[in-house]
Design a protein around this motif. Sequence first.
Motif, PDB file in Angstrom:
ATOM      1  N   ALA A 166       0.675  -1.167   0.009  1.00  0.00           N
ATOM      2  CA  ALA A 166      -0.117  -0.110   0.058  1.00  0.00           C
ATOM      3  C   ALA A 166       1.466   0.897  -0.047  1.00  0.00           C
ATOM      4  N   PHE A 167       0.267   2.835  -0.413  1.00  0.00           N
ATOM      5  CA  PHE A 167       0.856   3.564  -0.695  1.00  0.00           C
ATOM      6  C   PHE A 167       0.149   4.887   0.819  1.00  0.00           C
ATOM      7  N   ALA A 168       1.251   5.544   1.865  1.00  0.00           N
ATOM      8  CA  ALA A 168       0.848   6.558   1.881  1.00  0.00           C
ATOM      9  C   ALA A 168       1.022   7.517   0.458  1.00  0.00           C
ATOM     10  N   GLY A 169       0.699   9.136   1.007  1.00  0.00           N
ATOM     11  CA  GLY A 169       1.149   9.762   0.130  1.00  0.00           C
ATOM     12  C   GLY A 169       0.063   9.518  -1.098  1.00  0.00           C
ATOM     13  N   PRO A 170       1.704  10.426  -2.469  1.00  0.00           N
ATOM     14  CA  PRO A 170       2.811  10.284  -2.158  1.00  0.00           C
ATOM     15  C   PRO A 170       3.154  12.021  -0.754  1.00  0.00           C
ATOM     16  N   TYR A 171       4.055  11.441  -1.184  1.00  0.00           N
ATOM     17  CA  TYR A 171       4.954  13.227  -0.246  1.00  0.00           C
ATOM     18  C   TYR A 171       5.591  13.620  -0.973  1.00  0.00           C
ATOM     19  N   HIS A 172       6.005  13.599  -2.312  1.00  0.00           N
ATOM     20  CA  HIS A 172       6.780  13.836  -3.262  1.00  0.00           C
ATOM     21  C   HIS A 172       6.004  13.837  -4.679  1.00  0.00           C
ATOM     22  N   ILE A 173       6.159  14.743  -5.950  1.00  0.00           N
ATOM     23  CA  ILE A 173       5.714  14.260  -7.035  1.00  0.00           C
ATOM     24  C   ILE A 173       7.420  15.008  -7.443  1.00  0.00           C
ATOM     25  N   SER A 174       7.623  13.711  -8.340  1.00  0.00           N
ATOM     26  CA  SER A 174       9.025  14.556  -9.312  1.00  0.00           C
ATOM     27  C   SER A 174       8.871  13.863 -10.854  1.00  0.00           C
ATOM     28  N   TYR A 175      10.068  14.326 -11.498  1.00  0.00           N
ATOM     29  CA  TYR A 175       9.382  14.099 -13.310  1.00  0.00           C
ATOM     30  C   TYR A 175      10.733  13.198 -13.614  1.00  0.00           C
ATOM     31  N   GLN A 176      10.426  12.348 -14.367  1.00  0.00           N
ATOM     32  CA  GLN A 176      12.014  11.713 -15.110  1.00  0.00           C
ATOM     33  C   GLN A 176      12.153  12.882 -15.613  1.00  0.00           C
ATOM     34  N   ASP A 177      13.669  13.829 -15.671  1.00  0.00           N
ATOM     35  CA  ASP A 177      14.232  14.554 -16.028  1.00  0.00           C
ATOM     36  C   ASP A 177      15.735  14.029 -16.902  1.00  0.00           C
ATOM     37  N   ILE A 178      16.499  14.862 -17.344  1.00  0.00           N
ATOM     38  CA  ILE A 178      17.380  14.338 -17.856  1.00  0.00           C
ATOM     39  C   ILE A 178      18.343  15.771 -17.756  1.00  0.00           C
ATOM     40  N   LEU A 179      19.954  15.134 -17.303  1.00  0.00           N
ATOM     41  CA  LEU A 179      20.866  15.403 -16.777  1.00  0.00           C
ATOM     42  C   LEU A 179      21.777  15.997 -18.118  1.00  0.00           C
TER      43      LEU A 179
ATOM     44  N   ARG B 159      22.247  21.254 -28.227  1.00  0.00           N
ATOM     45  CA  ARG B 159      21.473  21.245 -28.842  1.00  0.00           C
ATOM     46  C   ARG B 159      20.191  20.005 -28.127  1.00  0.00           C
ATOM     47  N   ILE B 160      20.263  18.886 -27.066  1.00  0.00           N
ATOM     48  CA  ILE B 160      19.352  18.273 -26.096  1.00  0.00           C
ATOM     49  C   ILE B 160      18.343  19.726 -25.811  1.00  0.00           C
ATOM     50  N   ARG B 161      17.020  19.609 -26.213  1.00  0.00           N
ATOM     51  CA  ARG B 161      16.422  20.383 -25.429  1.00  0.00           C
ATOM     52  C   ARG B 161      15.111  20.150 -24.651  1.00  0.00           C
ATOM     53  N   GLY B 162      14.950  18.310 -24.781  1.00  0.00           N
ATOM     54  CA  GLY B 162      13.906  17.609 -24.938  1.00  0.00           C
ATOM     55  C   GLY B 162      14.135  15.817 -24.842  1.00  0.00           C
ATOM     56  N   VAL B 163      13.489  15.189 -23.843  1.00  0.00           N
ATOM     57  CA  VAL B 163      13.526  13.968 -24.744  1.00  0.00           C
ATOM     58  C   VAL B 163      13.551  13.824 -26.224  1.00  0.00           C
ATOM     59  N   ARG B 164      12.655  13.926 -27.140  1.00  0.00           N
ATOM     60  CA  ARG B 164      12.740  13.540 -28.591  1.00  0.00           C
ATOM     61  C   ARG B 164      14.527  13.556 -29.305  1.00  0.00           C
ATOM     62  N   ASP B 165      15.401  14.994 -27.930  1.00  0.00           N
ATOM     63  CA  ASP B 165      16.080  15.423 -28.836  1.00  0.00           C
ATOM     64  C   ASP B 165      17.519  14.281 -28.404  1.00  0.00           C
TER      65      ASP B 165
ATOM     66  N   ASP C  64      25.332  11.155 -23.315  1.00  0.00           N
ATOM     67  CA  ASP C  64      25.272  12.273 -23.814  1.00  0.00           C
ATOM     68  C   ASP C  64      24.486  12.426 -22.632  1.00  0.00           C
ATOM     69  N   ALA C  65      23.678  12.067 -22.186  1.00  0.00           N
ATOM     70  CA  ALA C  65      22.555  12.130 -21.494  1.00  0.00           C
ATOM     71  C   ALA C  65      22.799  11.325 -20.212  1.00  0.00           C
ATOM     72  N   ILE C  66      21.767  11.594 -19.067  1.00  0.00           N
ATOM     73  CA  ILE C  66      21.695  10.446 -17.805  1.00  0.00           C
ATOM     74  C   ILE C  66      20.056  10.802 -17.459  1.00  0.00           C
ATOM     75  N   THR C  67      19.160  10.214 -17.867  1.00  0.00           N
ATOM     76  CA  THR C  67      17.386   9.910 -17.479  1.00  0.00           C
ATOM     77  C   THR C  67      17.363   9.437 -16.440  1.00  0.00           C
ATOM     78  N   THR C  68      16.450   9.737 -15.126  1.00  0.00           N
ATOM     79  CA  THR C  68      16.263   9.178 -15.020  1.00  0.00           C
ATOM     80  C   THR C  68      14.992  10.354 -14.130  1.00  0.00           C
TER      81      THR C  68
END
Lengths: 456, 277
Positions: B118-131, B138-144, B191-195
């Motif tokens: 079971a889950f209480a919360g969520p206590y945080h919303i995060s997003y998959q993002d790109i570093l 040239r990398i500005r979004g996931v399509r790139d 070129d990128a790390i995504t998580t």
Amino acid sequence: MARAAVQVGPSPVGGRRAADVPRRIRVLAGAAAAALAVFFGAVWMVAGEARDGLRVIGHDAGPQVVATAGLYLALSDMDGQVALALLAGEERGERRRAALARYERRRGEAGQALLRASALAGGDAAERRTVQAVLDGLGRYERLAARALLLDEQAPPGDAPAAALAVYRDAADLMREELLPQAYNLTLESGTIVRRTHDETRVALFLGRWGMAAAAVAALGCLVALQVFLARRFRRLIGPALLLATVVTAVYACAGIAALGGAAETLTRAKRDGFDAVLSLARARAMSNDMHGDQTRYLLDRERADTYEHTYLNAAQSVYYVEAGNLRQYHQGVARATPAERRPGFLGDVLARRPSGAEPLAAYGGFQRADARMRALAEERRGEAVALRLGALEKAYDDYDARLADAARRYVAVFEGAVREGEDALRDVTFPLPIAVIAAAALLVGGVGPRLGEYR
Amino acid sequence: MRARLAAVLAAALLAAAACSGGGEPEDGPTAGGGSILGKETLVVGVRPDLPGIGFRRPDGTFEGYDVEVARYLAAKLGAKPRYVPALAADRETLLLQGRADLILATFSVTQERKKRVAFAGPYHISYQDILVRSDEKRIRGVRDLAGRGICAVTGSNAAERVVEERGVAARLVPARDYAGCLDLLKERRIDAITTNDVILAGLARREGGLRLLNARFNEQRTGVGMRKGDLAGCEALNRAITEMYQDGTAARLLRRWFGGSGLDLRSVHVPRFEGCG
């Protein structure tokens, strides 16, 4: 009577002195009176608990769920209509005006729902803070939405300009990240209050009924002992007044315990068969309206299309779960699913395997089919995708939402019916309570008084 | 009123109840050892391997955002937290085997997981993002990410999701952990790390020369994992999470652990709860 006292009273039966007899009558009668007082007190308290429980569930937290779910829908649809107005643009002026009119209507509804939610929040500090925060945020949202629409109007015809989109994006974020979660949590909090009240009231009623039964047994025991003592002491077979007091107590105890048992059952029925379904359907409608907004935003804001597609899938999974790694697989899974299967998610929870569930589930399937068609067109033939969104998809959503609302109304009726039934059962217990108390007291005095009088 | 009544009745009825044996079945709050409520110590599983989120210091103690959230929530429940390491693959097992009462370890709520825990919360919303490297333009979004090298960490499906869910033909380069990813990124072999964005924010804060895109594509609802059936405990946690946002603790903790990392912390709000029922 006086002669009886001379003849019968003093004649030793048990070998005890005559002076003991009135004392023993008084002790037994006192014990019977005390047990009756405890019994009637227990009835009063237990009925009060049940009434409190029914009031919280039926007239406080229950309506709060309806009010806050209405708030969520109004807010979510406000944002959906702004997106729609931007998507329709000047070239579909009629649709744009219709969307703006609906936006205004929804804004009014949101205001009313906030007022109701605020009144129902009562003394709960956290809930009141949440309502206040939504109220504040709503003002900010309206300003952002108005600016986005203005920027769009000032731009040359065509797709919504980047500046308008950027402002709309802030508005949508405010709505989706700040306001809607708080409205949704208010609905959940009402669910929490209902569950706690239900469980606590069930426990109180369970213990209370045992208490009533024990007090009734004690009272009846004292009354019978008194009767037996008087019969042996005064050589009478029965004392009619005491017998009547015993019968009144026994009948009232049986009826009262049964009626409070019935009240406990209706409480559970109100929660399990009514409220839980109302809550699930309210959440399903809320998530579905978000999904519908995400469809518009998906077409409107191509840069964020991936994000909106993903939130759509997340929401869809919570409404009706089908194992799927992406939206295409989800569409296929929904097409294959049959209404008879029980699936996780708000819809699957309430509607699966119920005759009344087939229609909303079929309508959900139609909604998903239209979604799949819109997304297939979105990349290459955007104009057709927008037309589909404004036409067939709109119709599929309205049809689905209307069926959800119908189903919700049915469960609200179940809920309200059970609460009324419980309240009627309680009235049947508490209305004759003063009469039973007076009757029992009068009969006890009437049965014992004359015997004691014989010793004066 | 209810407590008093229950006490009076319980006392009055001790004898009657003792003789009567069992009563009718009651679906009351979870009894005894089941609930997290009433425990003096709550065993909390946190990540030992993610800087800024859950990280085991050399002395064996834990630090990070999840760790402090757990401390706050435990305090609201009147308990003391005791931390145990919870790697990604161990999170469900720890709960199901009773070795942890709660999991706060970037544990995202999914319908699949809800079948078992079971889950209480969520206590945080995060997003998959790109570093990316700071000089990457040239990398500005996931399509790139199409045709570019991205890091695939063992045990995490974040990189696969780019390819499978988003249909972006990125090139997956395996790495054992995020430290390995950082090395690959600096050596320009990827070129990128995504998580999860908070994981990336933690990495960005530790290493210079990196930039978080705030591309925010997949929403991740990070919840408090718990055993199923403890409705009262779950509801109490949700109320505590609401308070954590209302009293400003959530914003303060986020700024402490992720401020200056590039993570957008301008608006911090209580997430939409999953619901306990």
